[in-house]
Structures are given as structure tokens and as C-alpha cells.
Design a protein around this motif. Structure first.
Motif, PDB file in Angstrom:
ATOM      1  N   ALA A   1       0.830  -1.207   0.000  1.00  0.00           N
ATOM      2  CA  ALA A   1       0.000   0.000   0.000  1.00  0.00           C
ATOM      3  C   ALA A   1       0.864   1.257   0.000  1.00  0.00           C
ATOM      4  N   ALA A   2       1.982   1.212   0.737  1.00  0.00           N
ATOM      5  CA  ALA A   2       2.902   2.355   0.741  1.00  0.00           C
ATOM      6  C   ALA A   2       3.498   2.566  -0.653  1.00  0.00           C
ATOM      7  N   ASP A   3       3.814   1.472  -1.348  1.00  0.00           N
ATOM      8  CA  ASP A   3       4.324   1.598  -2.711  1.00  0.00           C
ATOM      9  C   ASP A   3       3.291   2.252  -3.625  1.00  0.00           C
ATOM     10  N   TYR A   4       2.038   1.794  -3.515  1.00  0.00           N
ATOM     11  CA  TYR A   4       0.990   2.348  -4.373  1.00  0.00           C
ATOM     12  C   TYR A   4       0.803   3.846  -4.106  1.00  0.00           C
ATOM     13  N   ALA A   5       0.752   4.198  -2.823  1.00  0.00           N
ATOM     14  CA  ALA A   5       0.535   5.605  -2.469  1.00  0.00           C
ATOM     15  C   ALA A   5       1.711   6.472  -2.910  1.00  0.00           C
ATOM     16  N   LEU A   6       2.922   5.984  -2.686  1.00  0.00           N
ATOM     17  CA  LEU A   6       4.105   6.756  -3.061  1.00  0.00           C
ATOM     18  C   LEU A   6       4.168   6.953  -4.574  1.00  0.00           C
ATOM     19  N   ALA A   7       3.843   5.909  -5.318  1.00  0.00           N
ATOM     20  CA  ALA A   7       3.862   6.028  -6.779  1.00  0.00           C
ATOM     21  C   ALA A   7       2.847   7.052  -7.264  1.00  0.00           C
ATOM     22  N   ALA A   8       1.657   7.049  -6.666  1.00  0.00           N
ATOM     23  CA  ALA A   8       0.637   8.023  -7.065  1.00  0.00           C
ATOM     24  C   ALA A   8       1.091   9.447  -6.762  1.00  0.00           C
ATOM     25  N   LEU A   9       1.739   9.646  -5.630  1.00  0.00           N
ATOM     26  CA  LEU A   9       2.233  10.978  -5.284  1.00  0.00           C
ATOM     27  C   LEU A   9       3.293  11.450  -6.268  1.00  0.00           C
ATOM     28  N   LEU A  10       4.053  10.507  -6.816  1.00  0.00           N
ATOM     29  CA  LEU A  10       5.107  10.855  -7.764  1.00  0.00           C
ATOM     30  C   LEU A  10       4.589  10.926  -9.193  1.00  0.00           C
ATOM     31  N   GLY A  11       3.282  10.691  -9.375  1.00  0.00           N
ATOM     32  CA  GLY A  11       2.701  10.775 -10.704  1.00  0.00           C
ATOM     33  C   GLY A  11       3.026   9.585 -11.578  1.00  0.00           C
ATOM     34  N   GLY A  12       3.204   8.390 -10.974  1.00  0.00           N
ATOM     35  CA  GLY A  12       3.532   7.204 -11.758  1.00  0.00           C
ATOM     36  C   GLY A  12       2.894   5.967 -11.173  1.00  0.00           C
ATOM     37  N   THR A  13       3.483   4.832 -11.450  1.00  0.00           N
ATOM     38  CA  THR A  13       3.013   3.542 -10.955  1.00  0.00           C
ATOM     39  C   THR A  13       4.116   2.919 -10.111  1.00  0.00           C
ATOM     40  N   PRO A  14       3.797   1.871  -9.333  1.00  0.00           N
ATOM     41  CA  PRO A  14       4.844   1.231  -8.512  1.00  0.00           C
ATOM     42  C   PRO A  14       6.048   0.775  -9.332  1.00  0.00           C
ATOM     43  N   ALA A  15       5.833   0.399 -10.595  1.00  0.00           N
ATOM     44  CA  ALA A  15       6.963  -0.026 -11.429  1.00  0.00           C
ATOM     45  C   ALA A  15       7.941   1.115 -11.697  1.00  0.00           C
ATOM     46  N   ASP A  16       7.468   2.374 -11.539  1.00  0.00           N
ATOM     47  CA  ASP A  16       8.326   3.536 -11.800  1.00  0.00           C
ATOM     48  C   ASP A  16       9.159   3.938 -10.590  1.00  0.00           C
ATOM     49  N   LEU A  17       8.915   3.327  -9.435  1.00  0.00           N
ATOM     50  CA  LEU A  17       9.646   3.708  -8.231  1.00  0.00           C
ATOM     51  C   LEU A  17      11.120   3.341  -8.365  1.00  0.00           C
ATOM     52  N   PRO A  18      12.016   4.166  -7.839  1.00  0.00           N
ATOM     53  CA  PRO A  18      13.445   3.819  -7.878  1.00  0.00           C
ATOM     54  C   PRO A  18      13.699   2.513  -7.137  1.00  0.00           C
ATOM     55  N   PRO A  19      14.640   1.700  -7.589  1.00  0.00           N
ATOM     56  CA  PRO A  19      14.916   0.428  -6.910  1.00  0.00           C
ATOM     57  C   PRO A  19      15.376   0.598  -5.471  1.00  0.00           C
ATOM     58  N   GLU A  20      15.925   1.786  -5.150  1.00  0.00           N
ATOM     59  CA  GLU A  20      16.374   2.000  -3.774  1.00  0.00           C
ATOM     60  C   GLU A  20      15.221   1.988  -2.788  1.00  0.00           C
ATOM     61  N   VAL A  21      14.002   2.309  -3.261  1.00  0.00           N
ATOM     62  CA  VAL A  21      12.843   2.281  -2.371  1.00  0.00           C
ATOM     63  C   VAL A  21      12.582   0.866  -1.878  1.00  0.00           C
ATOM     64  N   ALA A  22      12.640  -0.092  -2.797  1.00  0.00           N
ATOM     65  CA  ALA A  22      12.407  -1.487  -2.404  1.00  0.00           C
ATOM     66  C   ALA A  22      13.492  -1.990  -1.462  1.00  0.00           C
ATOM     67  N   ALA A  23      14.692  -1.422  -1.566  1.00  0.00           N
ATOM     68  CA  ALA A  23      15.798  -1.883  -0.728  1.00  0.00           C
ATOM     69  C   ALA A  23      15.803  -1.237   0.650  1.00  0.00           C
ATOM     70  N   CYS A  24      14.936  -0.232   0.873  1.00  0.00           N
ATOM     71  CA  CYS A  24      14.954   0.480   2.154  1.00  0.00           C
ATOM     72  C   CYS A  24      14.387  -0.401   3.264  1.00  0.00           C
ATOM     73  N   GLU A  25      15.172  -0.613   4.304  1.00  0.00           N
ATOM     74  CA  GLU A  25      14.714  -1.372   5.465  1.00  0.00           C
ATOM     75  C   GLU A  25      14.849  -0.584   6.761  1.00  0.00           C
ATOM     76  N   ASP A  26      15.582   0.522   6.702  1.00  0.00           N
ATOM     77  CA  ASP A  26      15.763   1.363   7.884  1.00  0.00           C
ATOM     78  C   ASP A  26      15.256   2.756   7.552  1.00  0.00           C
ATOM     79  N   ALA A  27      14.192   3.166   8.214  1.00  0.00           N
ATOM     80  CA  ALA A  27      13.615   4.489   7.960  1.00  0.00           C
ATOM     81  C   ALA A  27      14.595   5.573   8.370  1.00  0.00           C
ATOM     82  N   PRO A  28      14.608   6.700   7.653  1.00  0.00           N
ATOM     83  CA  PRO A  28      15.537   7.788   8.018  1.00  0.00           C
ATOM     84  C   PRO A  28      15.230   8.326   9.410  1.00  0.00           C
ATOM     85  N   GLN A  29      16.283   8.754  10.082  1.00  0.00           N
ATOM     86  CA  GLN A  29      16.163   9.283  11.433  1.00  0.00           C
ATOM     87  C   GLN A  29      16.539  10.758  11.450  1.00  0.00           C
TER      88      GLN A  29
END
Length: 481
Positions: free
Chosen positions: A251-279
Motif C-alpha cells: 500500500a505504501a508503494d501504491y501511495a508513493l507512486a501516485a504521489l510521484l505521478g507514476g506507478t509502482p513499477a516507476d519507483l526507484p529500486p532504492e525504495v524497495a531496498a529500504c529497510e531502515d527508515a531515516p532518522q
């Protein structure tokens, strides 16, 4: 005598022009909530508590406090491609164009008319018994006029339109802040969901190992079938937590893609690799109420709506008075072959007073405009109160979440130690499996609670930044034009 009349008319027009515009000049009412001392003072709540600091210099680009290059990139892309921002920008440009229309009203107005036609006049209309021959007719002229804004109708209309532009600008600021907050929220939600999935998968591996140990103990005659069943049940409970976490991540992927004006397939690969949220790299700066209300775009928008509503009182009041203009025209009207000679020429010059004598409807429009200003003041007051409530609520939620996180970390450390000790004692046959199972269950619950609290803490940070109004803020509402 003619010269005396002209002088008198000029003095009268000059006197009228010097009169102020109809309706009240805008100023923030003394009774407005924003003028109360406790509203302008320090925010209620735990300002200065751990995780916050008593500073007013909230950076315009508050997400830079995370020092995360991928987040910066995602926000930059959203600010370029988000459909909601394009809509807000179009509304701002439309309001600016309407303001230019309002400013150009009145003053000088010129027009040119030119037409050529072939016509035949009815013979009977001229009491003739024979048909009249067709003829060519030419009509042309040039006129110029100047509309005097003696009673401020045009000026007040321009003031209202100018305030509307500032409302649209504040709406644009709010849209930007909201998009940035939503991108940040979905990004950290995606990272936390991935982290919680990893934690849960690790816990599942531990539970499956406990199940294997219980089975080996049973096979060796040192355990019971009940121990195996309990271990299996615990493993399945952990496994059941995986699908909801996967749904959260997707769901986060879908929402983020919509905010960026694209689809989940358009998300940068680094998003899928993120496991530690920024502090955050520093505590959140929290100032006083005055600083907050200067930053919040919804407060600025509500104040500008009040200014526009006040100006519209003047527009309605000026409509009770006559419209005065002076104009001149020159032209020709006649047969095409005679067009332009003395027989076809015409001209005129003189003032024009147009006045629809006001009735109950005109006075009612003034009352309606006054009521609209009262409503705008009430809405402004409520916006100020809501902004303080939102900020104080978000601040308190963030501080309490930090405290809960500290307690959960202590519980996690203690439960991890207890689970490790009980696991070793069970494997050595010194304690029953139920003791080890209870310790493992406590450890699983502590890890799950800590991960959930960390995820909610990140969301609370974003909510607090949004409530504080960070981003594109102005130093206060511009004065009305």
C-alpha cells in the motif's frame, strides 16, 4: 457663465475623487482570537521535552533534517509531477488573471466600430407606394470614455481579488507542504513495513527452530506432544502477521507512486531496498504560537479570506451610489458613397451618470456582505484555534511516543535476555518447555511492539512537522492592496 460652470464641475469631481472608498478599510479586528496574549505566547504542552528544542527557526525544507538523499530525490520528483500541485498552480494563475481584470476595470476605455451593409427600407414605413431601391450603408466611429471610481467600487473589487490571489498562494503552499508530508510519510511507512517484515521473518525462523527442538525432545522421550503443538501454534501466530505487513508495504508503494505521478513499477529500486527508515539528525525545533501562526498556510489563507470579505462590503456599499463617467465619440453614418462628408459626420462629448435607485435588494446585498465578513472572521478564529490544537496534540503525541519507545527498548533488552536463558535451560532439560515458550512469546511481543512504536514515531514526526507549518512559509500576510 460657461467657464464658471466648468470650474464648478471640475471642483465637484475633484472633491468626489478625494473621498475614501465606500465600506470599511481592512484591519484585523481587535477581538480576533489571534490577538489574545496566550495565543501569541508559548505553545501548551511539553515544549523542550526530549526530541524537541525551543527554537523558532523551523527550516523551510524540514525534510532535510533527515539527511536522506533518496527522500530528497523523491520529494523533488513529487513537486514536479504531482497532479494536485498542478491543479493548485492552475488555480493560482487563474486568481492572478482575475486580479488583473479587476485592476484594469474603470479608467479609460476605447472602442472602434465599423460596419458596411446593403439594405432596403420598407416603402410603406415612409408612406411610399413604390418600392425603394437598395442602397449601401456605412457606419463607423471611435469613442473614448473615462469611468470615475468616486465611491471605490472598482478599488474594493481589486482589493478583494488581490486577497483572493493570496488565498490561492496559501493554498498552493499548503498543497506543497501536504505533498511533501505525504511523500515522507509513505516513504518511512514503506521502510518500516520492510523492517517489520524482516523482524517477523526472523522471529518465525526462531519459532520454527523452537518447534524443531520440541519435536527432537519428543522423539528423544524428553518432551511431550503438547510442547510440540504449542510450539507449532506460536510459529503459526507469527506467520499470520506476515500478510498484513506485506499489504502495508505494498500500500505504501501504491501511495508513493501516485504521489510521484507514476506507478509502482516507476519507483526507484532504492525504495524497495529500504529497510531502515531515516532518522532525524537533530531535535524538532518548536517555537511559540506567534511563530506557528505566521508559518501555517491555512491561517494565512483564512486571514486573507477575511480581508477579501471586508473589501466586498465596500463593493456592495458602492453599488448604492451612481456610476459616473465622461466620454467623447466621433464617427459617420450614411450612404457608402457619401461616407465621411459633412452630411454623415457625428460627434458627442459629455458626462454620463448612471444610477439605479437602490431598493431593498441593494441594501440586502450590503447586509449579506457584512454577514459574509462576520462568517470569515469566525472561520479565521476557528482556524487559529484548530492550528494550535493540532500542533499541541501532535507535539504531545510525539513526546509520549518517544517515552514509550524508551520503555519498550528496556523491555526488549530484558525479554531477549530472558528468552535466551530459558532456551538454553530448556535445551539442557533443566526447565519445562512452557517456561521457554512464555519467554519466547514475551520476546516476540516486545520486538513487535518496539517495531510498531518506531513506525508510529516516524509518522508522529511527520504529523508534527505538518502541524508546525514547515515549508514555503512567509513572514506574515501581505497587506491588502
Amino acid at each position: 457663465m460657461k467657464r464658471l460652470r466648468a470650474t464648478a464641475l471640475g471642483l465637484a469631481l475633484t472633491g468626489l475623487a478625494a473621498c475614501g472608498a465606500a465600506g470599511p478599510d481592512y484591519r484585523l479586528p481587535d477581538e480576533a482570537v489571534i490577538n489574545r496574549p496566550h495565543v501569541q505566547g508559548e505553545l501548551a504542552g511539553e515544549v523542550g521535552a526530549p526530541g524537541t528544542e525551543r527554537r523558532e527557526d523551523l527550516p523551510a525544507q524540514w525534510w532535510k533534517l533527515y539527511d536522506d538523499a533518496l527522500l530528497d530525490r523523491l520529494i523533488g520528483q513529487a513537486l514536479q509531477a504531482n497532479a494536485g500541485l498542478r491543479e493548485a498552480d492552475a488555480n493560482l494563475r487563474r486568481a492572478a488573471a482575475i486580479y488583473q481584470v479587476a485592476r484594469s476595470a474603470g479608467g479609460w476605455d476605447e472602442s472602434v466600430d465599423l460596419s458596411v451593409s446593403r439594405a432596403q427600407i420598407s416603402a410603406e414605413s415612409l408612406l411610399q407606394t413604390e418600392p425603394l431601391p437598395p442602397f449601401n450603408v456605412a457606419v463607423g466611429g471611435f469613442s473614448v470614455s473615462y469611468a470615475f471610481d468616486f465611491f471605490g467600487k472598482i478599488r474594493r473589487g481589486a482589493e478583494a481579488a488581490g486577497a483572493d490571489v493570496q488565498v490561492s498562494q496559501a493554498a498552493m503552499d499548503l498543497a506543497r507542504i501536504t505533498v511533501v508530508a505525504e511523500v515522507t510519510r509513505e516513504y518511512v511507512e514503506r521502510c518500516h513495513a520492510s523492517h517489520e517484515l524482516n523482524v517477523t521473518q526472523h522471529l518465525l525462523a526462531l519459532q520454527e527452530r523452537s518447534q524443531e527442538i520440541a519435536q527432537r525432545m519428543l522423539d528423544a522421550g524428553r518432551g511431550t506432544a503438547t510442547d510440540v503443538a504449542r510450539a507449532r501454534a506460536q510459529a503459526e501466530l507469527v506467520r499470520a502477521a506476515l500478510p498484513p505487513l506485506t499489504a502495508r508495504r505494498n500500500a505504501a508503494d501504491y501511495a508513493l507512486a501516485a504521489l510521484l505521478g507514476g506507478t509502482p513499477a516507476d519507483l526507484p529500486p532504492e525504495v524497495a531496498a529500504c529497510e531502515d527508515a531515516p532518522q532525524l539528525r537533530r531535535p524538532i525545533p518548536v517555537g511559540d504560537g506567534a511563530a506557528l501562526l505566521r508559518r501555517r498556510p491555512d491561517v494565512r489563507a483564512a486571514e486573507r479570506r477575511l480581508a477579501a470579505a471586508t473589501a466586498r462590503i465596500g463593493v456592495a456599499t458602492a453599488s448604492l451610489y451612481p456610476d459616473i463617467s465622461i466620454g467623447a465619440s466621433i464617427g459617420a453614418n450614411g450612404l457608402l458613397e457619401d461616407f465621411g462628408n459633412d452630411l454623415t459626420r457625428s460627434w458627442s462629448i459629455g458626462p454620463l451618470v448612471s444610477w439605479s435607485i437602490p431598493g431593498n435588494g441593494a441594501h440586502a446585498r450590503v447586509l449579506a456582505a457584512q454577514a459574509g465578513a462576520d462568517a470569515a472572521l469566525a472561520a479565521f478564529d476557528q482556524t487559529v484555534l484548530d492550528s494550535l490544537r493540532d500542533t499541541q496534540t501532535a507535539l504531545d503525541a510525539y513526546v509520549q511516543r518517544l517515552r514509550r519507545g524508551a520503555a519498550l527498548q528496556q523491555a526488549l533488552d530484558a525479554s531477549a535476555q530472558a528468552a535466551q536463558q530459558n532456551r538454553l535451560l530448556y535445551e539442557a532439560g533443566r526447565v519445562p518447555y512452557l517456561n521457554s515458550l512464555d519467554a519466547e512469546r514475551t520476546y516476540v511481543q516486545a520486538q513487535t511492539s518496539a517495531a510498531e512504536n518506531d513506525a508510529q514515531l516516524s509518522l508522529d514526526q511527520v504529523n508534527l512537522f505538518l502541524a508546525l507549518g514547515g515549508g514555503w512559509q512567509q513572514e506574515g500576510p501581505p497587506p491588502p492592496h
